[in-house]
Design an enzyme around this catalytic site. Structure first.
Site, PDB file in Angstrom:
ATOM      1  N   GLN A 160       0.837  -1.205   0.000  1.00 46.71           N
ATOM      2  CA  GLN A 160       0.000   0.000   0.000  1.00 46.71           C
ATOM      3  C   GLN A 160       0.872   1.255   0.000  1.00 46.71           C
ATOM      4  O   GLN A 160       0.582   2.212  -0.712  1.00 46.71           O
ATOM      5  CB  GLN A 160      -0.938  -0.014   1.204  1.00 46.71           C
ATOM      6  CG  GLN A 160      -1.943  -1.159   1.103  1.00 46.71           C
ATOM      7  CD  GLN A 160      -2.973  -1.157   2.211  1.00 46.71           C
ATOM      8  OE1 GLN A 160      -2.871  -0.391   3.160  1.00 46.71           O
ATOM      9  NE2 GLN A 160      -3.967  -2.008   2.082  1.00 46.71           N
ATOM     10  N   ASP A 201      -2.141 -11.352   5.008  1.00 45.47           N
ATOM     11  CA  ASP A 201      -3.578 -11.421   5.310  1.00 45.47           C
ATOM     12  C   ASP A 201      -4.015 -12.824   5.735  1.00 45.47           C
ATOM     13  O   ASP A 201      -5.138 -13.020   6.193  1.00 45.47           O
ATOM     14  CB  ASP A 201      -4.398 -10.985   4.087  1.00 45.47           C
ATOM     15  CG  ASP A 201      -4.215  -9.501   3.797  1.00 45.47           C
ATOM     16  OD1 ASP A 201      -3.881  -8.744   4.724  1.00 45.47           O
ATOM     17  OD2 ASP A 201      -4.387  -9.107   2.628  1.00 45.47           O
TER      18      ASP A 201
HETATM   19  C1  S3P Z   1      -2.954  -4.696   0.097  1.00 44.12           C
HETATM   20  C2  S3P Z   1      -1.764  -4.774   0.770  1.00 44.12           C
HETATM   21  C3  S3P Z   1      -1.622  -5.331   2.131  1.00 44.12           C
HETATM   22  C4  S3P Z   1      -2.824  -6.189   2.517  1.00 44.12           C
HETATM   23  C5  S3P Z   1      -4.134  -5.544   2.158  1.00 44.12           C
HETATM   24  C6  S3P Z   1      -4.196  -5.245   0.659  1.00 44.12           C
HETATM   25  C7  S3P Z   1      -2.979  -4.098  -1.253  1.00 44.12           C
HETATM   26  O1  S3P Z   1      -1.499  -4.277   3.043  1.00 44.12           O
HETATM   27  O2  S3P Z   1      -2.790  -6.460   3.894  1.00 44.12           O
HETATM   28  O3  S3P Z   1      -5.207  -6.399   2.494  1.00 44.12           O
HETATM   29  O4  S3P Z   1      -3.964  -4.271  -1.994  1.00 44.12           O
HETATM   30  O5  S3P Z   1      -1.999  -3.417  -1.600  1.00 44.12           O
HETATM   31  P1  S3P Z   1      -0.043  -3.657   3.377  1.00 44.12           P
HETATM   32  O6  S3P Z   1       0.565  -3.288   2.105  1.00 44.12           O
HETATM   33  O7  S3P Z   1      -0.283  -2.441   4.223  1.00 44.12           O
HETATM   34  O8  S3P Z   1       0.671  -4.744   4.124  1.00 44.12           O
END
Ligand code: S3P
Length: 441
Positions: free
Chosen positions: A177, A322
């Site tokens: 993210q 996740d």
């Molecule tokens: C996601 C990245 C993950 C994951 C989330 C979806 C994404 O989070 O836990 O459910 O779509 O980029 P983080 O990047 O904060 O770990």
């Protein structure tokens, strides 16, 4: 047996269930659905999305794009996003509501940092507790003005974007993210923006941007992006491996079982749970491997075999972040110790997943000890049916429902409406598992 109450949703399962033999599909990938809606909105032309995930999180992203002037045609067959090009988004008249979706808020922060206007990103109570400074900090460094509660750490976020300059950034935590937010801002920044990861994470953003013609390259652990124009594409969203994980886990823990989940996306940043199941001793096979929109896809088969405990360390964590609550459930059925370390990120997900998973599995009789950055679990244990709570966390609700399949007696999982955040139709899939057959998704 599984039943649903009419009011506040609960799931009731009477275990242990008979061996499972099922073939199913799961709904579309959440991460890819979000990105297709966002990137489609700034592309030139119409992005056609098949198998878009109709979960509350992804529907929130569609509404946010509408709030920015993007025309979205929604039907159960496909979603059409009529792109407005790189300069086409318009200043939203009202706050953009992200619901409980962290991906929506964090990725949109990056996109909005690049827009020469004022916007507000708001979320529900759960999302408003989750850290947003992790994206705000690099975006401020690029030139955006981002304010939030508690000194800019928490939503709602107000963003005045535009006039960004490229930066080189190394996020302190491995997070797709954060990487994606900075890359999306980089599409609108002067010069090159580089993001270097401390550990590989899912690369859906990079893959989709490349398919849309962005000026983006990946060199080792660094993504480099420059201002780009994007072309609309057709996106066929594969099944979500994070949803498939619950179904596959059921086969791994119910003795004598076998399931196949068809058409699952196998992005290399997402396959950690399958590797973990294999290391624990389950049979894991891939069939019909192919590529779709630059993403690997296959039918995944898991069959029961006696399990043993394993160690999961920091480098394994991003590939199964996740799935760790589900892994904890699997570990209760494995002989010996399973230890997860380097997973402090679990504490800032929809709930503090170390605390909530340990508390609820303890009610079912598991021998699980929470650690600051993970948990230690001794198996195998005959779980007992119990009254447990999701704490409003979709992944915990589904993990506990799968645990109930091997627990002795009746389990009631409370507050299960949250499963719609990522896996609408989960109850029906669970019924298929218990009753046998296919869910015709
Ligand atoms: C996601 C990245 C993950 C994951 C989330 C979806 C994404 O989070 O836990 O459910 O779509 O980029 P983080 O990047 O904060 O770990």
């Amino acid at each position: 047996m599984i039943s649903e109450a009419a009011t506040a949703r609960t799931m009731a399962v009477e275990g242990p269930v008979a061996p499972i033999d099922a073939r199913l599909r799961v709904p579309g990938d959440k991460s890819i659905s979000h990105r297709a809606a966002m990137l489609g909105g700034i592309a030139e032309g119409t992005t056609r999305i098949r198998n878009f995930l109709p979960a509350t999180d992804c529907l929130a992203t569609l509404e946010v794009m509408r709030g920015l002037g993007v025309e979205v045609e929604y039907s159960s067959d496909e979603v059409l996003v009529h792109g407005r090009g790189m300069e086409g988004l318009v200043e939203p008249a009202r706050p953009l509501e992200c619901g409980g979706s962290g991906t929506t808020m964090r990725l949109m922060s990056g996109l909005l940092a690049g827009q020469p206007f004022y916007s507000i990103l708001a979320g529900n109570a759960q999302l408003s507790r989750r850290p947003m400074d992790r994206v705000a900090r690099p975006l401020r460094e690029m030139g955006a003005t981002i304010l939030g509660r508690e000194g800019g750490r928490l939503a709602p976020l107000t963003i005045q974007g535009g006039n960004l300059k490229g930066i080189s950034y190394r996020p302190p935590v491995a997070s797709a993210q954060i990487k994606s937010a900075v890359v999306l801002a980089g599409l609108f920044a002067e010069g090159e923006t580089a993001v270097e990861e401390i550990a590989p994470t899912r690369d859906h953003t990079e893959r989709m941007l490349m398919s849309m013609g962005a000026d983006l390259i990946v060199e080792g652990s660094t993504v480099r992006v420059r201002p780009s124009r994007l072309k609309a594409i057709d996106v066929d969203v594969p099944g979500d491996i994070s949803s498939a994980a619950f179904i596959l886990a059921a086969a791994a823990i119910v003795p004598g079982s076998r399931v196949v989940v068809e058409g699952v996306g196998l992005n290399s940043g997402r396959t950690g749970f399958l590797h973990a199941l294999e290391r624990m001793g389950a049979v894991v096979r891939l069939h019909n491997e192919h590529e779709s929109n630059g993403e690997p896809v296959a039918d995944v088969e898991v069959a029961y075999r006696e399990l043993k405990g394993i160690a999961i360390s920091a480098e394994d964590v991003p590939g199964m972040i996740d799935e760790l609550p589900m892994l904890a459930v699997v570990a209760t059925q494995a002989e010996g110790m399973t230890e997860v370390r380097g997973a402090a990120e679990l504490r800032v997900k929809e709930t503090d997943r170390i605390a909530t998973t340990a508390a609820e599995l303890t009610r079912m009789g598991a021998d699980i000890e929470p650690l600051p950055d993970g948990f230690r679990l001794h198996g195998s244990t005959t779980l007992s049916g119990a009254q447990v709570s999701s704490h409003g966390d979709h992944r915990l609700a589904m993990s506990l429902s799968i645990a109930a399949l091997v627990a002795k007696g009746a389990t009631t999982v409370e507050d299960t409406e949250c499963v719609d955040d990522s896996f609408p139709g989960f109850e029906a899939a669970l019924r298929t598992l218990i009753g046998g057959g296919s869910n015709g998704e």
